[in-house]
Each structure stands twice: as C-alpha cells, then as structure tokens.
Motif scaffolding. Structure first.
Motif, PDB file in Angstrom:
ATOM      1  N   LEU A  41       2.769   3.325 -15.029  1.00  0.00           N
ATOM      2  CA  LEU A  41       1.408   3.310 -14.519  1.00  0.00           C
ATOM      3  C   LEU A  41       0.584   4.232 -15.402  1.00  0.00           C
ATOM      4  O   LEU A  41       1.080   5.254 -15.887  1.00  0.00           O
ATOM      5  N   THR A  42      -0.677   3.899 -15.580  1.00  0.00           N
ATOM      6  CA  THR A  42      -1.524   4.659 -16.487  1.00  0.00           C
ATOM      7  C   THR A  42      -2.191   5.820 -15.753  1.00  0.00           C
ATOM      8  O   THR A  42      -2.791   5.646 -14.695  1.00  0.00           O
ATOM      9  N   TRP A  43      -2.095   6.978 -16.355  1.00  0.00           N
ATOM     10  CA  TRP A  43      -2.737   8.182 -15.811  1.00  0.00           C
ATOM     11  C   TRP A  43      -4.243   8.025 -15.872  1.00  0.00           C
ATOM     12  O   TRP A  43      -4.806   7.582 -16.867  1.00  0.00           O
ATOM     13  N   ALA A  86       5.471  13.701  -2.648  1.00  0.00           N
ATOM     14  CA  ALA A  86       4.555  13.928  -3.758  1.00  0.00           C
ATOM     15  C   ALA A  86       3.383  12.961  -3.702  1.00  0.00           C
ATOM     16  O   ALA A  86       3.428  11.920  -3.048  1.00  0.00           O
ATOM     17  N   VAL A  87       2.331  13.328  -4.432  1.00  0.00           N
ATOM     18  CA  VAL A  87       1.187  12.468  -4.652  1.00  0.00           C
ATOM     19  C   VAL A  87       1.312  11.872  -6.048  1.00  0.00           C
ATOM     20  O   VAL A  87       1.616  12.585  -7.000  1.00  0.00           O
ATOM     21  N   VAL A  88       1.115  10.558  -6.166  1.00  0.00           N
ATOM     22  CA  VAL A  88       1.231   9.900  -7.468  1.00  0.00           C
ATOM     23  C   VAL A  88      -0.055  10.155  -8.238  1.00  0.00           C
ATOM     24  O   VAL A  88      -1.094   9.526  -7.999  1.00  0.00           O
ATOM     25  N   CYS A 124       0.837  -1.180   0.000  1.00  0.00           N
ATOM     26  CA  CYS A 124       0.000   0.000   0.000  1.00  0.00           C
ATOM     27  C   CYS A 124       0.872   1.229   0.000  1.00  0.00           C
ATOM     28  O   CYS A 124       2.064   1.170   0.219  1.00  0.00           O
ATOM     29  N   THR A 125       0.229   2.362  -0.223  1.00  0.00           N
ATOM     30  CA  THR A 125       0.943   3.623  -0.160  1.00  0.00           C
ATOM     31  C   THR A 125       0.853   4.175   1.237  1.00  0.00           C
ATOM     32  O   THR A 125       0.066   3.723   2.059  1.00  0.00           O
ATOM     33  N   ASN A 126       1.674   5.131   1.503  1.00  0.00           N
ATOM     34  CA  ASN A 126       1.692   5.773   2.812  1.00  0.00           C
ATOM     35  C   ASN A 126       0.620   6.847   2.873  1.00  0.00           C
ATOM     36  O   ASN A 126       0.659   7.817   2.134  1.00  0.00           O
ATOM     37  N   ASN A 127      -0.364   6.652   3.775  1.00  0.00           N
ATOM     38  CA  ASN A 127      -1.456   7.614   3.918  1.00  0.00           C
ATOM     39  C   ASN A 127      -2.127   7.881   2.568  1.00  0.00           C
ATOM     40  O   ASN A 127      -2.466   9.006   2.218  1.00  0.00           O
ATOM     41  N   GLY A 128      -2.286   6.810   1.813  1.00  0.00           N
ATOM     42  CA  GLY A 128      -2.948   6.957   0.516  1.00  0.00           C
ATOM     43  C   GLY A 128      -2.159   7.796  -0.459  1.00  0.00           C
ATOM     44  O   GLY A 128      -2.657   8.327  -1.430  1.00  0.00           O
ATOM     45  N   GLU A 165      -5.704  10.175  -8.002  1.00  0.00           N
ATOM     46  CA  GLU A 165      -4.510   9.722  -7.292  1.00  0.00           C
ATOM     47  C   GLU A 165      -4.352   8.217  -7.469  1.00  0.00           C
ATOM     48  O   GLU A 165      -5.305   7.446  -7.314  1.00  0.00           O
ATOM     49  N   LEU A 166      -3.145   7.777  -7.807  1.00  0.00           N
ATOM     50  CA  LEU A 166      -2.849   6.359  -7.989  1.00  0.00           C
ATOM     51  C   LEU A 166      -2.257   5.781  -6.703  1.00  0.00           C
ATOM     52  O   LEU A 166      -1.566   6.475  -5.953  1.00  0.00           O
ATOM     53  N   LYS A 167      -2.521   4.535  -6.507  1.00  0.00           N
ATOM     54  CA  LYS A 167      -1.988   3.839  -5.331  1.00  0.00           C
ATOM     55  C   LYS A 167      -1.202   2.621  -5.803  1.00  0.00           C
ATOM     56  O   LYS A 167      -1.752   1.524  -5.925  1.00  0.00           O
ATOM     57  N   PRO A 168       0.069   2.809  -6.089  1.00  0.00           N
ATOM     58  CA  PRO A 168       0.874   1.700  -6.625  1.00  0.00           C
ATOM     59  C   PRO A 168       0.968   0.535  -5.646  1.00  0.00           C
ATOM     60  O   PRO A 168       0.898   0.710  -4.423  1.00  0.00           O
TER      61      PRO A 168
END
Length: 888
Positions: free
Chosen positions: A593-595, A640-642, A4-8, A599-602
């Motif tokens: 990753l596709t735009w 940053a936010v992905v 998961c990502t950190n804090n979304g 917000e994306l969550k890798p």
C-alpha cells in the motif's frame, strides 16, 4: 466486494473484563495437566497480574461483545461456546494478540461424584481419566487421586471438552456441566485469570401456544364460551405440554387483571403470561369466542313424543337437553343462561305432546351479555312416525348408506350433499325435502358426522319426518415415504439430511419436492403441503445459518408409518479460509500500500476453500472485525493504525452477533506500507510519480518483469501504446475474444492482417482492437510497427482518436492554443489539431516545451493517459461492428 477496517483502523479502547463467579481473580492457577496433581505451587516471584482482556471469541469463531467483557461473560450450555482470549493489554498498553508467546489454560470445576445423563457423563469428577479422542487416544487428563474442587487443563483439552470431543476410558462422551470457569493467560512476566459461566440453556419460548387443557389433546386451541371455567394450558412448538416449573404463570383479562385460578369463563381476549425472576418473558394472546345464536348451527332431533306434564320451564328444558350448538351439547351452566320461547301447533306457548312443528327462539337471559349474542331460531317437530324407524332408506347416489360413507380425496372424490336422498313409502325425498348438516370438515381427511333430516310433513293427518346420521370417512392414499418422496436440492437428489453453506440466497427456492404414487406418476402439489420450520417456528425462507426442517404432509394421502417425510437441512456459516489485501502494487509476492501520510483504510478479498481450491467470496463489512499489527520495523504485536511505513498483519474475527460468517483460526492478511510508491524505480517526489501510480492502479499500464519496476525512462513502443488504449477502454473486462474482429476461434489467435503481429502475441488482441476502432492504424507496407518508438505527437493523435471514438473530442483553435510554446512550429501538420486538443484538455503541455518529435517515455505516457481519463470506465463506451460475422 466490500470491506472495511475496524473503527477506521483506530486502536480499540482498552477494557477490563469483569470477573464473576467463585474463582479468585488474578490468582496463580493450579497447573495440573496430564500428570499434575492440581496443588497450588507458589513461585518465588509472583508474575504481575496487570493484564486486561481486550477481545475474545466464543469458541465458534464469533466475537464476544465488549459489554459482555465488562459485565461478565456467560454462555448457554450446549452451544459449544466458551471464552477464548484473542487480544490482551499489558500494563495499560496497546492490545497484543494472544499468540504462541502466551500460555492459555482453563480452570474447570470438579465434582465429587458422577452425574450421568443422555448416555454420557457431565463434567470432570475426581479419579476420572479423560481423552481428547475416542479409544483412549489424544491428550490425556488424569484426575486420579485428585482432592481439590477445580482443576487446570490445557487449551487443547478445553476445546475438546467444550465442543463435545472429550471421552472417558469407556469411550463415553463427557458433557459440559454448568458452573463457574476461568481462563488463564500468562507469559514469563504476567498472568491473569478471567472468569466466565456456563449456564443452563434457556427454555425455548418461541412457538409456545395456549391449548384447552381440559383434555389431553394439545392441538385443541379453540375456546368457545360454555358458561364454565376454561382450563388453560401451554404447549411448545412440538406440541408437548410445557412445564411451567420455575415460571409464574398468570392468565390476565383484557384490562390486565389476573383471572382467579387462571380459569377464565366469559368470552373475550386474554393473555397468558410467563414471568421468570419477576420479569415477564412471554405473553400469549388467546380468545374465548362468544356464541352468536344468529350465526351458530343449532340442531335438535325431531321427537316422536313431547312432554305431557310439568312446568313450562321443565317442558321447554327438554329441547335444551337435546340441543347442540355448533355440534356441541350444552353444559348445565350454559342451559341456565339461555331462555327459550316456543310457539307450537294451534298457538301453544310451550313444548308439549301435541304433534306438529314448534318454532323455538333462544336468547341469553343475562343483561348486557357479551358472551351470548343475538338470538337464534330453530324448528323442531313432534312426529307421529319417524320414517327412519319405519323402513326409510338413505341413499348417496345409487348407494345405500347405513352407518358409514367413504370418500377418497386422493382419487379425486369429494362429498356432495346434493347426492343424498331418502326413499320412503315408494317416494324419494331430496333437495328441499331434506336438510343436511355436516359436523366437521368434509374437505380434509377425517371422520365428520353427517346428519340428514327429512323435513316434517303431513300425510293422512299424521306428521312424519325424522333424523338419521352416518360417519363420513374422508380418506386418502397410503404412500411409502421412503419410496415415494424425493427431495432435490439445487437440482441434485438428496436424502433426508443435507448440509449447505450460507451464500446469501434462499435455499428454499433451490429445493424441489416430488411425490409419486405407486405407479411412479408424479402427484400434483395441490395434494400435499410443505412446511418449513426453524427452532420450531414456521419460516418462509432458508437463508441464514441454522437447522431447518422441511416437512411434507399429505392432504389427500398419508405416508406409511409417518417416517421419511422430513428433510433436515442445515445451513453452515460461510468460512473464510484466506484473506488478501487489495494492494496498490504486488511485487515479488509482497502486497504494497502506498504511504500518504494519512491513515490508510485497506480493503480485502476473501476466499473459501472449496473442492481443493480457493474461491473468492463476498463478505460484507459489517460481518467482521479487523485488527492491525505492525511487525516491522518495530516487532511489537500490538493494535496499530495503518499509516507509517512498515510491515503489517491484519487479523480477522467475525463481528459480534454475526452467525452467517466464520473466520478460520488466525486467518490474516500480510502487507507493507511503502514510501516508494507502487514501483521500486519510481521515486515519491517526481513530477510523474502520481501519474505512474494512477496508471498502474487504474490498470492502464503495468510494471516490467515481475511488476516490481516500471522503467519510467524507457521509450514507449507502438505495441505498448495499443495495450494502453485498449486497457483504458476496459480491456478484457469489456471485450471478450469473440467481440474482436479477426479472432480465430479454432486457433484462438488474432488475425490482424499485419505482417509483424503474430496472432498469439500478448499485444495481438489490443492491436486488433485498435485496428477495428481506427484509433491506431498500420503502415502502407502492411506492418503495424510494433517495435517502433512512439513520439509525443503520435501519442497525442492516438489519445485524440480515442476521444473521438468516445464522442468526447471537441476541435480547438490550434494556433491560439499552441502559441505559448516555443517549439509549436515543429509540430507536424497532421498532428497539430490533436496536439492542440491535448494541450487544451490538460493532457500534455505542462512543461516549457511540447517536444513533438521526441520519443514519448513510459512515465509521460502514463501521465497523459491518466490526464485523458482519470477514472476507470464502468461501462462499454466504444463499440465495434463485427467485420467477420461468421467468426463471431
């Protein structure tokens, strides 16, 4: 694998570390490394100190909590921990990673004299010279002639110091000293120091227990009321006396009232409390057992002469003087708490010199006594003759017992009281004629005392009887531990020390203990016990990171010298050495990753470097924190936010309080977010873009060449169509080679029977599968037609056959379904039902025409495949009956 990502993926809230200790906050540190003097040098323009510490590690790869950064950071000495800044915020901006653009130095206290301990020296001292490696090698720190109280060292020296790898000129290791430290972070425009403490390690209070401190044996943990104050002591998990210096030690009764002098007397439940700095840090419950006279073992040797004078109390007191309760003589205070009544020969109401049997009843003389319970009765005799002083012989079976009897448990022997007998005057007394009392446990190694009483009897008018005792030596074997004890870990023989890596499994289940006798015969495990401890506390599993001791103790034997009977097992954290993002597309070595506009969550794949190769490992989401930096098109190394297009780097840290996972320094994953979707030749806004994307993501279709392009306008071949349907059914994941009819295990090729399909072609397995399932058949000339182009209606038939194999096909009214299409009339008769079904299911027919005879393009094939099966199969749906059982 989960991740998961950190804090979304949201930017972390910027916090400021509270600065504690005596070092000045924000001051420019004295830069004095290998050759510096440590003098503060004022610069013409002071750098700004508006830098906040956002994230930090503890030197062992684990994150420091935000609460600690706010309230002040302290580390216990000996844990190799210190403050390592990883992310800072400049002038209130977004977080920046502390990388090569920043200089990190440490300010350490300097002592005026040397304090040595444990064969090493503590901390830096004036005139000292230090090295980051033994034998005067590595980076050098020279304090020769230094006069200050604090000194600045490089990050490399600091790491050596805090991790125990700093040495003096004699090669002695330098120990970390307790005190106030600071770490300085600076670049060309900014600088700031952040303080932290190294404090003395807290005493390990785990495993503390209460013992009877009236003696020196800390294993004596039982207390029984004896009417005298009990002396309470504390011992640690190793059985050593615990030093309460620095603590307040109080014994409290069941109501919480402090016991004067910490010496309780009465039976009941108590608590031994330790307080430090006014705070209760440990409470240990213990009990003083009451004496239940109705259940206790009461014993008095028979007398050969009773008292013939004195008061009743004095006469009866002779019995109390000789009495034992559960093997213990009575204290003088306990005697004063017990009243006895006596019924003797001819109704005598006290103990006297008259021969015969006396019945003695004991009870407390204190009202409402809770320490002496019930009453007890015992018989005692005044004898004319003690048979044991008159020539009686004690026997154990055929053996004469004088003062000792030996029983070897290891040989399967055990003490059997029924084998005891007394031979006197030509007669044998046993069974109900005698009483046997064992003072101790005869089932384990030790030396209990056994009392044998000949019950009083009359002969020729005289009373005879008596009591004798002997020491019962319960023994076992002596084994040489180094030769007789073996530890097998995961099936492999190991020595006394072993190190494994955390894998979430219980290593205790992989451990086998083998003990052998002198002849090499394996000893049954019932003859010994295996005890596992961690930090002095017994555990029943070996899973989490830490140091464990596996100790083997013989029940029926003793290891010679007591050495070699313990396995010291260390579980190391799982170290992540490499991380990959799970991409939507990999092209030319780049993960994409596709735009989406959101917000994306890798998600990620994690790898450990084991035996010269990277092995994928599972790391739970809660075990790590991830921070993203977008480096392009804006090369700003900030949190940053992905979301937007660009190049990103994901940095990883172990989460706070996570011990089982550790991330290698600067482990990261690189990826790009692109609006070009998953293939460079597939635009974002075409009707087929999403279908192509999904087909690739689900694994139904791949790109061309290196995978960067898809060739959406190229016509689909029958070989490719076979691969698409095989992949939809699960492909290699669901079907091993041996499950495909026609697989030649020797040549490792697929014998399909089609003349134009070589057994080693990339599509051979898919073609063999299609033939076996009947989803795609060959031609009458014996070919499969691998290069022939597939028409739209042919692909519709293939998908219909696939649905039939899955038992998901339902016939429809073809004329009714196709009536809306102007070219419905040109649909071949043999394809009409399949085309109608595809249209009714939304698989095809989204445009104005069906174009049944036109060659299907790859983009349309991808879209139809995804429409037919939007989700990847999780189980085997289409089974195959073996046609060549001898090849399976």
């Amino acid at each position: 694998m989960t991740a998961c990502t950190n804090n979304g993926g949201k930017a972390r809230r910027v916090v400021t570390a509270a600065l504690v200790g005596v070092l000045s906050v924000g001051a420019v540190p004295a830069i004095a490394l290998a050759t510096g003097t440590g003098d503060v040098s004022l610069q013409s323009v002071d750098p700004k100190n508006d830098v906040d510490l956002v994230k930090a590690q503890d030197g062992t790869g684990h994150s420091v909590s935000e609460d600690a950064l706010k309230t002040g950071v302290s580390f216990e000495n000996g844990n190799k921990q210190y403050l390592v800044p990883t992310w800072v915020s400049v002038e209130g901006g977004a977080a920046e990673k502390v990388d090569s653009d920043w200089t990190v130095t440490y300010i350490v206290p300097v002592a005026s004299s040397v304090q040595g301990s444990e064969g090493a020296y503590e901390g830096f001292f004036k005139d000292g010279i230090y090295y980051t490696a033994p034998n005067k090698s590595g980076e050098v720190v020279n304090l020769s002639g230094y006069t200050g109280t604090s000194y600045t060292i490089s990050a490399g020296v600091a790491k050596a110091y805090f991790t125990g790898n700093l040495y003096d000129g004699n090669g002695d290791r330098i120990l970390v000293t307790n005190g106030d430290y600071a770490v300085n972070v600076s670049d060309s425009d900014h600088t700031k120091s952040f303080n932290f403490e190294i404090v003395a390690a807290k005493s390990n209070l785990d495993g503390l227990y209460v013992y009877d401190a009236s003696g020196s044996d800390t294993s004596d943990t039982t207390f029984t009321f004896d009417a005298e104050p009990q002396t309470i002591g504390l011992a640690d998990a190793d059985g050593d006396v615990f030093d309460t210096t620095g603590y307040t030690f109080t014994v409290r009764d069941a109501k919480g009232v402090a016991v004067p002098g910490n010496t309780p007397t009465e039976a009941g439940t108590y608590t031994a409390e330790l307080r430090k700095d006014g705070v209760s840090v440990k409470n240990i419950s213990f009990t003083i057992d009451a004496i239940d006279l109705s259940k206790a073992t009461l014993h008095v040797d028979d007398f050969t002469s009773g008292p013939n004078s004195g008061t009743v109390a004095q006469r009866n007191g002779k019995i109390l003087d000789a009495l034992t309760i559960d093997g213990e003589p009575l204290t003088s205070d306990l005697k004063s708490c017990i009243d006895i009544t006596v019924v003797g020969p001819e109704g005598v109401q006290y103990f006297a010199d008259a021969k015969g049997i006396y019945t003695v009843t004991l009870k407390s003389n204190r009202p409402n006594d809770t320490s002496i319970l019930s009453s007890g009765t015992i018989e005692v005799a005044v004898l004319d003759t003690d048979v044991f002083t008159d020539g009686a012989t004690l026997k154990y079976g055929d053996m004469t017992v004088t003062s000792d009897l030996f029983v070897n448990l290891f040989k399967g022997e055990k003490f059997d009281a029924s084998k005891l007998s007394v031979v006197y005057g030509g007669k044998t007394y046993k069974g109900d004629d005698i009483e046997v009392t064992v003072d101790g446990d005869a089932t384990v190694e030790g030396k209990p005392t056994v009392y044998v009483r000949v019950k009083p009897f009359q002969k020729d008018g005289d009373w005879l009887g008596g009591v004798t005792d002997f020491d019962l030596h319960v023994t076992g074997a002596d084994l040489d531990a180094n030769q007789r004890l073996y530890f097998y870990l995961d099936g492999k023989l190991t020595g006394d020390y072993a190190t494994v890596t955390y894998d979430g499994e219980d290593w205790l289940k992989k451990l086998e203990v083998v003990v052998k006798d002198a002849d090499g015969n394996e000893i049954d495990p019932s003859n010994y016990e295996v005890k596992v401890t961690k930090d002095g506390k017994e555990v029943d599993s070996v899973v989490d990171h830490g140091d464990y001791e596996v100790k083997v103790t013989g029940k029926t034997f003793t290891f010679d010298g007591g050495v070699g009977d313990t396995l010291y097992l260390t579980v190391d954290p799982l170290e992540v050495d490499w991380v990959d993002v799970v991409p939507d597309l990999t092209a030319n070595g780049t993960s994409y990753l596709t735009w989406t506009g959101e917000e994306l969550k890798p998600t990620f794949k994690f790898f450990d470097y084991v035996d010269d190769e990277y092995v994928e490992v599972e790391v739970p989401a809660e075990a790590y924190e991830v921070t993203y930096v977008r480096t392009k098109p804006l090369p700003e190394k900030k949190d940053a936010v992905v979301k937007d297009e660009g190049t990103y780097v994901a940095y990883f840290d172990a989460a706070v309080d996570v011990e089982n996972y550790r991330f290698a320094k600067d482990v990261r994953a690189n990826f790009e977010v692109t609006k070009k979707d998953v293939f460079l030749d597939v635009p974002m806004n075409e009707w087929y873009s999403q279908g192509v994307y999904e087909a690739a993501k689900l694994g139904y279709m791949n790109g061309d060449g290196a995978g960067a392009t898809f060739s959406p306008m190229r016509e689909l071949t029958r070989a490719e169509a076979a691969c698409v349907l095989f992949n939809m059914a699960g492909g290699d994941t669901m079907y091993s080679n041996e499950t495909i009819p026609g697989y030649n295990t020797e040549g490792k090729v697929y014998e399909t029977g089609f003349s134009d399909v070589a057994g080693n072609e990339f599509f051979a397995k898919a073609v063999a599968w299609c033939k076996a399932t009947g989803i795609i058949n060959g031609y009458a000339d014996g070919t499969f037609g691998v290069s022939r182009k597939v028409t739209n209606e042919e692909f519709a038939c293939m998908l219909a056959n696939y649905a039939k194999a899955k038992n998901e096909y339902k016939a429809v009214d073809a004329d009714e379904v196709l009536a809306a299409y102007p070219d419905a009339s040109v649909v071949s008769d043999w394809a009409e039902d399949a085309v109608a079904w595809c249209v009714s299911e939304g698989i095809m027919g989204g445009g104005a025409n069906i174009s049944p005879a036109g060659s299907i393009l790859r983009m349309r094939a991808a879209t139809m495949a995804v429409n037919a099966q939007p989700k990847k199969l999780g189980d085997l749906v289409i089974t195959i009956k073996p046609v060549n059982p001898d090849r399976q």
